[in-house]
Design an enzyme around this catalytic site. Structure first.
Site, PDB file in Angstrom:
ATOM      1  N   HIS A 188     -20.363 -13.633  -4.420  1.00  0.00           N
ATOM      2  CA  HIS A 188     -20.420 -15.070  -4.138  1.00  0.00           C
ATOM      3  C   HIS A 188     -20.574 -15.868  -5.423  1.00  0.00           C
ATOM      4  CE1 HIS A 188     -20.990 -14.096   0.174  1.00  0.00           C
ATOM      5  NE2 HIS A 188     -20.188 -15.138   0.220  1.00  0.00           N
ATOM      6  N   GLU A 430      11.552  -2.897   4.053  1.00  0.00           N
ATOM      7  CA  GLU A 430      11.240  -2.425   2.701  1.00  0.00           C
ATOM      8  C   GLU A 430      11.939  -1.105   2.382  1.00  0.00           C
ATOM      9  OE1 GLU A 430       6.976  -2.049   2.233  1.00  0.00           O
ATOM     10  OE2 GLU A 430       6.757  -1.227   4.240  1.00  0.00           O
ATOM     11  N   ASP A 454       8.727  -2.331  -2.386  1.00  0.00           N
ATOM     12  CA  ASP A 454       9.284  -1.032  -2.000  1.00  0.00           C
ATOM     13  C   ASP A 454      10.800  -1.084  -1.866  1.00  0.00           C
ATOM     14  OD1 ASP A 454       7.241   0.938  -1.904  1.00  0.00           O
ATOM     15  OD2 ASP A 454       6.312  -0.226  -0.300  1.00  0.00           O
ATOM     16  N   ARG A 464       7.933   2.655  -8.478  1.00  0.00           N
ATOM     17  CA  ARG A 464       7.308   1.377  -8.827  1.00  0.00           C
ATOM     18  C   ARG A 464       6.053   1.539  -9.679  1.00  0.00           C
ATOM     19  NH1 ARG A 464       5.161  -0.839  -2.933  1.00  0.00           N
ATOM     20  NH2 ARG A 464       3.602  -2.004  -4.069  1.00  0.00           N
ATOM     21  N   CYS A 501       7.200 -10.876   1.648  1.00  0.00           N
ATOM     22  CA  CYS A 501       5.801 -10.714   1.269  1.00  0.00           C
ATOM     23  C   CYS A 501       5.647  -9.837   0.030  1.00  0.00           C
ATOM     24  CB  CYS A 501       4.967 -10.175   2.430  1.00  0.00           C
ATOM     25  SG  CYS A 501       5.502  -8.558   2.980  1.00  0.00           S
TER      26      CYS A 501
END
Ligand code: PEP
Ligand code: MG
Length: 539
Positions: A188, A430, A454, A464, A501
């Site tokens: 926090h 992907e 991917d 990757r 995404c």
């Protein structure tokens, strides 16, 4: 000049004197007492005072750090009346006949250690909250309070660590930056520093020695660099970066709270990717319009055993509640390849990226899959959830996954457990196979989301994870762009939306292409949302 490297947790530049935080230390003596009931009463009175202080703090801090962040102090207040917190303290007073200050310190430290030893990163970081509350009670009992003033001149404040309640009480005009030896990126303290716009770097360890007190320093909260005694050239460089950051920030703020629209009025959904509940705060601060990818496998990593249904349910529920009706796309676990959890007992593989991974594990271990799906469905009553399957290669796989989903829904119905029956079910595109047969998959899916990380790896046959291959890895390769276009056309022919995404979604050089291709949604790192909205508004 000395350069120290830490972990930047709150972006921004600061130049000033390094000052170590002076705390009024309360001495906690192990004092024997004779009147046990009176000591317990003294302890309970201190708890009440602490609760009142925290309620006041929550009220007054709401404006400074936002209502949602200030809720932490309500949680601290609730902790005071939690038997797990106070009963061991009373136990020490009664059984050992020791003063309340010592009992709170002892039992508070033990409880904080229990949290610190947990596997879950979120729970680990709650140790700081327990210590913070225990310190508050001890300070009240001993008639002292932590002096969190940072002196009269603005300084770069250094300490072993900062507690959340210290951080919010700093006078922003006196604290140029925070630097600490310890600390966690998702604590926090780090979140409050980001919210309050204080540059912060953690994790310097012993290199941040007390001997540095009073020296001039320069902080770059973005790169995590702390320059001790910087020369004129470094100061100029930091000042220039500061001006640039300020200009960017101002320009970006114009786009906060607005829809993402192109000049001609085409609307794009601009979502954020997250991997945990704690990331939601960054997504909200970043002004994301939803969560386009919740990488649920992070719940399974860094632990010794599977997360159960209850734990998962609580997590999904928290994310959905925090997002207040905005869509949250939960990707079912993508374990395997680079995300290994030993307790899954997956056999060693020559090519893990081409092996037992993601939906393949779920389809071969339906019980495991069902636990996750039950948790998602149960949580679906608390917000706007969507389910997304990773690594789909064929219609048959999608149908098998959907059949398991149906079983889960039937079981919940029989058990009379509430859930949203209309949770959209989509898939990630992907694999090249999925993109090529996206016309067939679109008939069985409610939406697509392209995982370009991917998709690139499998289309170009480039691992990757392998940095050595970067010269061969053309992320704008025509083959990838064609697969994106093909998937997009097939999605729209079937009347379903499509997003991206993978990391390519944030690549501003492709934003124009994505919009022309008809991409409906981009899901990116939380900090990329506002910059991307700005780019889109100019197209
Ligand atoms: C992708 O492959 O682009 C993706 C978003 O999934 P991950 O990066 O988690 O594999
Ligand atoms: Mg992927």
């Amino acid at each position: 000049m000395i350069t120290l490297q830490g972990k930047g947790v709150s972006d921004g530049i600061a130049l000033g004197k390094l000052t170590f935080l002076e705390r009024t230390h309360f001495s906690v003596e192990k004092r024997t007492i004779t009147d046990v009931p009176a000591e317990v009463e003294r302890f309970n009175a201190a708890r009440e005072t602490a609760a009142a202080q925290l309620e006041e703090l929550s009220r007054t801090m709401a404006e400074k750090i936002g209502k949602e962040n200030a809720l932490l102090f309500d949680i601290h207040s609730m902790m005071l009346s939690d038997p797990d917190f106070f009963e061991p303290m009373i136990g020490i007073i009664e059984n050992q006949k020791i003063c309340a200050e010592y009992a709170v310190m002892e039992a508070g430290s033990a409880l904080a250690q229990d949290f610190a030893d947990m596997d879950d990163d979120y729970m680990k970081e709650r140790a700081a909250d327990v210590r913070d509350v225990a310190n508050r009670v001890v300070a009240i009992l001993s008639g002292t309070w932590m002096d969190v003033s940072a002196g009269s001149d603005p300084v770069i404040l250094a300490a072993d660590d900062f507690s959340p309640s210290e951080t919010v009480q700093f006078d922003r005009s006196k604290v140029l930056a925070l630097v600490s030896r310890a600390g966690a990126a998702n604590s926090h303290t780090a979140i409050f520093a980001r919210t309050m716009g204080i540059p912060a770097i953690i994790g310097f360890g012993s290199s941040l020695s007390a001997g540095l007190a009073g020296v001039n320093a320069a902080v770059d909260g973005g790169t995590g660099v702390l320059c001790i005694d910087p020369g004129p050239a470094v100061i100029e460089e930091f000042q220039k970066k500061h001006e640039l950051l300020e200009e960017e920030k101002q320009a970006m703020e114009k786009y906060r709270g607005r829809e993402t629209l192109t000049k001609s009025g085409k609307k794009i959904q601009l979502f954020a990717n997250i991997g945990s509940v704690t990331d939601v705060e960054a997504a909200i601060l970043g002004d994301a319009e939803g969560i386009g990818l919740f990488r649920s496998e992070f719940l399974y990593l860094g632990r010794e055993d599977y997360p159960g249904e209850e734990e998962q349910y609580e997590t999904y529920k928290r994310v959905l509640e925090l997002m207040k009706g905005k869509q949250v796309i939960i990707r079912t676990m993508d374990i395997g390849a680079d995300k290994q959890a030993a307790y899954f007992g997956l056999p060693g593989e020559e090519n893990p990226a081409l092996g037992m991974r993601a939906i393949r594990i779920c389809l071969t271990r339906p019980e495991l899959f069902k636990t996750q799906l039950r948790a998602i469905y149960r949580a679906s009553s608390f917000g706007n959830a969507a389910i997304m399957f990773p690594m789909i290669c064929s219609v048959a796989e999608l149908l098998r996954a959907k059949a398991i989903l149906k079983e889960v829904r039937n079981e919940l119905q029989v058990q009379g457990i509430a859930f949203n029956e209309k949770v959209p079910v989509g898939i990630m595109i992907e694999t090249p196979a999925a993109a090529i047969i996206s016309d067939l998959l679109a008939k069985e899916a409610d939406f697509f989301s392209i995982g370009t990380n991917d998709l690139t790896q499998y289309t170009l046959a480039i691992d990757r994870q392998n940095d050595l291959l970067s010269e061969f890895c053309d992320i704008h390769h025509e083959a990838i762009l064609r697969l994106i276009k093909l998937s997009c056309d097939n999605a729209h022919n079937a009347g379903i939306p499509i997003g991206i995404c993978g990391s390519l979604g944030a690549d501003k050089t492709l934003t124009q292409f994505f919009i022309e291709t008809g991409i409906d949604e981009l899901s990116v790192e939380p900090s990329c949302v506002l910059p991307l909205r700005k780019v889109i508004a100019k197209l």
